[in-house]
Design a protein around this motif. Structure first.
Motif, PDB file in Angstrom:
ATOM      1  N   ARG A 176       0.849  -1.188   0.000  1.00 35.17           N
ATOM      2  CA  ARG A 176       0.000   0.000   0.000  1.00 35.17           C
ATOM      3  C   ARG A 176       0.887   1.241   0.000  1.00 35.17           C
ATOM      4  O   ARG A 176       2.087   1.165   0.268  1.00 35.17           O
ATOM      5  CB  ARG A 176      -0.922  -0.006   1.206  1.00 35.17           C
ATOM      6  CG  ARG A 176      -1.942  -1.136   1.201  1.00 35.17           C
ATOM      7  CD  ARG A 176      -2.838  -1.080   2.430  1.00 35.17           C
ATOM      8  NE  ARG A 176      -3.903  -2.070   2.345  1.00 35.17           N
ATOM      9  CZ  ARG A 176      -3.790  -3.325   2.742  1.00 35.17           C
ATOM     10  NH1 ARG A 176      -2.638  -3.742   3.258  1.00 35.17           N
ATOM     11  NH2 ARG A 176      -4.798  -4.169   2.633  1.00 35.17           N
ATOM     12  N   ALA A 177       0.293   2.372  -0.261  1.00 35.52           N
ATOM     13  CA  ALA A 177       1.072   3.610  -0.368  1.00 35.52           C
ATOM     14  C   ALA A 177       1.825   3.913   0.922  1.00 35.52           C
ATOM     15  O   ALA A 177       2.968   4.357   0.899  1.00 35.52           O
ATOM     16  CB  ALA A 177       0.143   4.770  -0.734  1.00 35.52           C
ATOM     17  N   LYS A 178       1.199   3.655   2.061  1.00 37.41           N
ATOM     18  CA  LYS A 178       1.859   3.960   3.338  1.00 37.41           C
ATOM     19  C   LYS A 178       3.097   3.089   3.553  1.00 37.41           C
ATOM     20  O   LYS A 178       4.030   3.489   4.260  1.00 37.41           O
ATOM     21  CB  LYS A 178       0.880   3.792   4.491  1.00 37.41           C
ATOM     22  CG  LYS A 178       0.386   2.364   4.684  1.00 37.41           C
ATOM     23  CD  LYS A 178      -0.562   2.269   5.877  1.00 37.41           C
ATOM     24  CE  LYS A 178      -1.014   0.825   6.090  1.00 37.41           C
ATOM     25  NZ  LYS A 178      -1.922   0.699   7.269  1.00 37.41           N
ATOM     26  N   ASP A 179       3.113   1.886   2.974  1.00 39.77           N
ATOM     27  CA  ASP A 179       4.273   1.003   3.107  1.00 39.77           C
ATOM     28  C   ASP A 179       5.368   1.361   2.108  1.00 39.77           C
ATOM     29  O   ASP A 179       6.547   1.112   2.367  1.00 39.77           O
ATOM     30  CB  ASP A 179       3.862  -0.459   2.909  1.00 39.77           C
ATOM     31  CG  ASP A 179       2.891  -0.942   3.973  1.00 39.77           C
ATOM     32  OD1 ASP A 179       3.080  -0.535   5.134  1.00 39.77           O
ATOM     33  OD2 ASP A 179       1.968  -1.706   3.645  1.00 39.77           O
ATOM     34  N   ILE A 180       4.978   1.930   0.973  1.00 38.22           N
ATOM     35  CA  ILE A 180       5.967   2.287  -0.046  1.00 38.22           C
ATOM     36  C   ILE A 180       6.769   3.503   0.385  1.00 38.22           C
ATOM     37  O   ILE A 180       7.992   3.566   0.181  1.00 38.22           O
ATOM     38  CB  ILE A 180       5.264   2.555  -1.401  1.00 38.22           C
ATOM     39  CG1 ILE A 180       4.615   1.265  -1.910  1.00 38.22           C
ATOM     40  CG2 ILE A 180       6.252   3.100  -2.429  1.00 38.22           C
ATOM     41  CD1 ILE A 180       3.830   1.461  -3.192  1.00 38.22           C
TER      42      ILE A 180
ATOM     43  N   ARG B 265      10.540  -1.200   3.810  1.00 35.39           N
ATOM     44  CA  ARG B 265       9.852  -2.107   4.725  1.00 35.39           C
ATOM     45  C   ARG B 265       9.704  -3.465   4.037  1.00 35.39           C
ATOM     46  O   ARG B 265       8.993  -3.614   3.038  1.00 35.39           O
ATOM     47  CB  ARG B 265       8.484  -1.545   5.092  1.00 35.39           C
ATOM     48  CG  ARG B 265       7.680  -2.410   6.046  1.00 35.39           C
ATOM     49  CD  ARG B 265       6.397  -1.727   6.453  1.00 35.39           C
ATOM     50  NE  ARG B 265       6.665  -0.529   7.252  1.00 35.39           N
ATOM     51  CZ  ARG B 265       5.707   0.289   7.695  1.00 35.39           C
ATOM     52  NH1 ARG B 265       4.441   0.030   7.427  1.00 35.39           N
ATOM     53  NH2 ARG B 265       6.031   1.352   8.394  1.00 35.39           N
ATOM     54  N   LEU B 266      10.421  -4.459   4.582  1.00 38.58           N
ATOM     55  CA  LEU B 266      10.387  -5.801   4.013  1.00 38.58           C
ATOM     56  C   LEU B 266       9.257  -6.642   4.585  1.00 38.58           C
ATOM     57  O   LEU B 266       8.817  -7.601   3.949  1.00 38.58           O
ATOM     58  CB  LEU B 266      11.736  -6.501   4.242  1.00 38.58           C
ATOM     59  CG  LEU B 266      12.959  -5.823   3.610  1.00 38.58           C
ATOM     60  CD1 LEU B 266      14.227  -6.606   3.938  1.00 38.58           C
ATOM     61  CD2 LEU B 266      12.796  -5.692   2.107  1.00 38.58           C
TER      62      LEU B 266
ATOM     63  N   THR C 264      -0.999  -6.900  -0.568  1.00 36.29           N
ATOM     64  CA  THR C 264      -2.312  -6.630  -1.132  1.00 36.29           C
ATOM     65  C   THR C 264      -2.252  -6.739  -2.660  1.00 36.29           C
ATOM     66  O   THR C 264      -1.196  -6.502  -3.268  1.00 36.29           O
ATOM     67  CB  THR C 264      -2.790  -5.219  -0.738  1.00 36.29           C
ATOM     68  OG1 THR C 264      -4.062  -4.974  -1.340  1.00 36.29           O
ATOM     69  CG2 THR C 264      -1.807  -4.163  -1.201  1.00 36.29           C
ATOM     70  N   LEU C 265      -3.358  -7.090  -3.253  1.00 34.04           N
ATOM     71  CA  LEU C 265      -3.460  -7.191  -4.709  1.00 34.04           C
ATOM     72  C   LEU C 265      -4.204  -6.002  -5.307  1.00 34.04           C
ATOM     73  O   LEU C 265      -4.555  -6.026  -6.492  1.00 34.04           O
ATOM     74  CB  LEU C 265      -4.167  -8.498  -5.104  1.00 34.04           C
ATOM     75  CG  LEU C 265      -3.426  -9.805  -4.771  1.00 34.04           C
ATOM     76  CD1 LEU C 265      -4.293 -11.007  -5.148  1.00 34.04           C
ATOM     77  CD2 LEU C 265      -2.101  -9.862  -5.508  1.00 34.04           C
ATOM     78  N   ASP C 266      -4.419  -4.978  -4.501  1.00 36.03           N
ATOM     79  CA  ASP C 266      -5.179  -3.820  -4.972  1.00 36.03           C
ATOM     80  C   ASP C 266      -4.504  -3.153  -6.175  1.00 36.03           C
ATOM     81  O   ASP C 266      -5.189  -2.681  -7.092  1.00 36.03           O
ATOM     82  CB  ASP C 266      -5.352  -2.799  -3.842  1.00 36.03           C
ATOM     83  CG  ASP C 266      -6.290  -3.314  -2.757  1.00 36.03           C
ATOM     84  OD1 ASP C 266      -7.007  -4.301  -3.016  1.00 36.03           O
ATOM     85  OD2 ASP C 266      -6.282  -2.732  -1.654  1.00 36.03           O
ATOM     86  N   ASN C 267      -3.194  -3.071  -6.158  1.00 35.69           N
ATOM     87  CA  ASN C 267      -2.495  -2.419  -7.269  1.00 35.69           C
ATOM     88  C   ASN C 267      -2.725  -3.159  -8.582  1.00 35.69           C
ATOM     89  O   ASN C 267      -2.913  -2.531  -9.634  1.00 35.69           O
ATOM     90  CB  ASN C 267      -0.993  -2.341  -6.967  1.00 35.69           C
ATOM     91  CG  ASN C 267      -0.690  -1.428  -5.800  1.00 35.69           C
ATOM     92  OD1 ASN C 267      -1.312  -0.374  -5.643  1.00 35.69           O
ATOM     93  ND2 ASN C 267       0.264  -1.821  -4.965  1.00 35.69           N
ATOM     94  N   TYR C 268      -2.711  -4.491  -8.536  1.00 32.33           N
ATOM     95  CA  TYR C 268      -2.949  -5.281  -9.746  1.00 32.33           C
ATOM     96  C   TYR C 268      -4.400  -5.152 -10.205  1.00 32.33           C
ATOM     97  O   TYR C 268      -4.677  -5.028 -11.404  1.00 32.33           O
ATOM     98  CB  TYR C 268      -2.605  -6.748  -9.495  1.00 32.33           C
ATOM     99  CG  TYR C 268      -1.124  -7.006  -9.349  1.00 32.33           C
ATOM    100  CD1 TYR C 268      -0.326  -7.242 -10.467  1.00 32.33           C
ATOM    101  CD2 TYR C 268      -0.518  -7.001  -8.099  1.00 32.33           C
ATOM    102  CE1 TYR C 268       1.031  -7.479 -10.341  1.00 32.33           C
ATOM    103  CE2 TYR C 268       0.839  -7.234  -7.962  1.00 32.33           C
ATOM    104  CZ  TYR C 268       1.609  -7.466  -9.078  1.00 32.33           C
ATOM    105  OH  TYR C 268       2.962  -7.688  -8.957  1.00 32.33           O
ATOM    106  N   VAL C 269      -5.321  -5.164  -9.243  1.00 31.26           N
ATOM    107  CA  VAL C 269      -6.742  -5.025  -9.592  1.00 31.26           C
ATOM    108  C   VAL C 269      -6.998  -3.665 -10.227  1.00 31.26           C
ATOM    109  O   VAL C 269      -7.686  -3.557 -11.264  1.00 31.26           O
ATOM    110  CB  VAL C 269      -7.624  -5.215  -8.339  1.00 31.26           C
ATOM    111  CG1 VAL C 269      -9.085  -4.905  -8.668  1.00 31.26           C
ATOM    112  CG2 VAL C 269      -7.483  -6.642  -7.810  1.00 31.26           C
TER     113      VAL C 269
ATOM    114  N   GLY D   5       2.679   2.347  -6.620  1.00 27.82           N
ATOM    115  CA  GLY D   5       2.079   1.024  -6.480  1.00 27.82           C
ATOM    116  C   GLY D   5       1.513   0.525  -7.789  1.00 27.82           C
ATOM    117  O   GLY D   5       1.737  -0.617  -8.201  1.00 27.82           O
ATOM    118  N   LEU D   6       0.773   1.395  -8.484  1.00 24.73           N
ATOM    119  CA  LEU D   6       0.169   1.021  -9.759  1.00 24.73           C
ATOM    120  C   LEU D   6       1.232   0.761 -10.818  1.00 24.73           C
ATOM    121  O   LEU D   6       1.161  -0.224 -11.565  1.00 24.73           O
ATOM    122  CB  LEU D   6      -0.777   2.129 -10.212  1.00 24.73           C
ATOM    123  CG  LEU D   6      -1.824   1.763 -11.268  1.00 24.73           C
ATOM    124  CD1 LEU D   6      -2.763   0.699 -10.742  1.00 24.73           C
ATOM    125  CD2 LEU D   6      -2.596   3.004 -11.691  1.00 24.73           C
TER     126      LEU D   6
END
Length: 274
Positions: A36-40, A46-47, A52-57, A239-240
């Motif tokens: 997610r954006a907060k993790d990027i 952050r390993l 999540t698969l939201d970016n692929y969807v 992410g996208l």
């Protein structure tokens, strides 16, 4: 023994550094595609995170990425097949037939490969626009054929020159036609070169951005153009774009895995003679 050990350590050090330099950026892209954006946007990478698969969807539903994928498959396969067929037969004609101008023609193809790619953009744009193919999938297909054909011809000429001419003469004496000689005698011997040319041409067409950007429109965008669209004037959807880049890498990685032996042989096999 000490000198050999130092030599081995130096070689392994270089290989490890090269692998690190190559793999780490790809690994970061793949990891970001599941974040997610907060993790990027954490200060330190952050390993450990919740994937999540939201970016692929979002890439395949909201960003019209599925259409770009189909367009790239059509353009890459069409241009590669045309290049392999025409390039292989052109190389066969230049190496097997007694043509007075064979060397001149071959040097002409090499000259076309030495010309900077950017300098060919305007002429190809004018030609493709004049014949009404701008905005269609045929436009980038023709451009990729023009860019890849000289390389394929020279690669296949190297392989065909390595084949002993006595094999062709024996086949002709036994009653084979030129085409039968090519398919039954030459083609099995030059198959590594064909595989290498196929993968390298496919890779170029799959990743090419400049010509695809100028010769297509919203309905005919290819993958590189679609991914470039995720980069905005103010921000980038990491992410996208990471999900799109990961999905783009997968087909070539799979193809390269299955034909890696042919690629290694093909890229070096025609370099000894000719």
């Amino acid at each position: 023994m000490g000198r050999k050990r130092s030599h081995s350590i130096a070689i392994w050090t270089v290989l490890i550094l090269f692998a690190f330099w190559t793999v780490v950026p790809i690994a970061l892209v793949v990891l970001n595609s599941f974040k997610r954006a907060k993790d990027i946007f954490t200060v330190s990478p952050r390993l450990v995170f919740t994937p999540t698969l939201d970016n692929y969807v979002n890439a395949f539903t909201k960003a019209n990425f599925g259409l770009y994928y189909v367009n790239s498959v059509i353009v890459a396969l069409a241009s590669t097949v045309i290049v392999i067929v025409t390039g292989t037969f052109a190389a066969y004609a230049l190496t097997s037939f007694r043509l007075r101008s064979a060397n001149t023609i071959a040097n002409g193809f090499l000259l076309g490969k030495l010309v900077p790619v950017i300098s060919m953009l305007l002429p190809l744009f004018v030609i493709i626009n004049a014949i009404g193919l701008r905005g269609t999938l045929a436009g980038p297909t023709i451009a990729h054929v023009a860019l890849n054909l000289p390389f394929v011809i020279w690669l296949m000429m190297g392989f065909l020159r390595d084949v002993p001419p006595e094999l062709q003469q024996a086949a002709l004496i036994d009653g084979c036609t030129r085409m039968q000689t090519f398919w039954k005698v030459l083609f099995p011997l030059i198959l590594p070169g064909v595989a290498a040319a196929f993968v390298l041409s496919m890779q170029y067409s799959w990743n090419e951005l400049l010509f695809s950007l100028q010769l297509t429109n919203l309905d005919t965008y290819t993958l590189p153009v679609g991914i470039a669209g995720f980069v905005g004037a103010i921000s980038v959807d990491w992410g996208l774009s990471s999900a799109a880049a990961t999905a783009t890498m997968v087909p070539l990685i799979i193809v390269g895995f299955f034909v890696q032996k042919h690629i290694a042989t093909g890229t070096t096999g025609g370099a000894v003679k000719g």
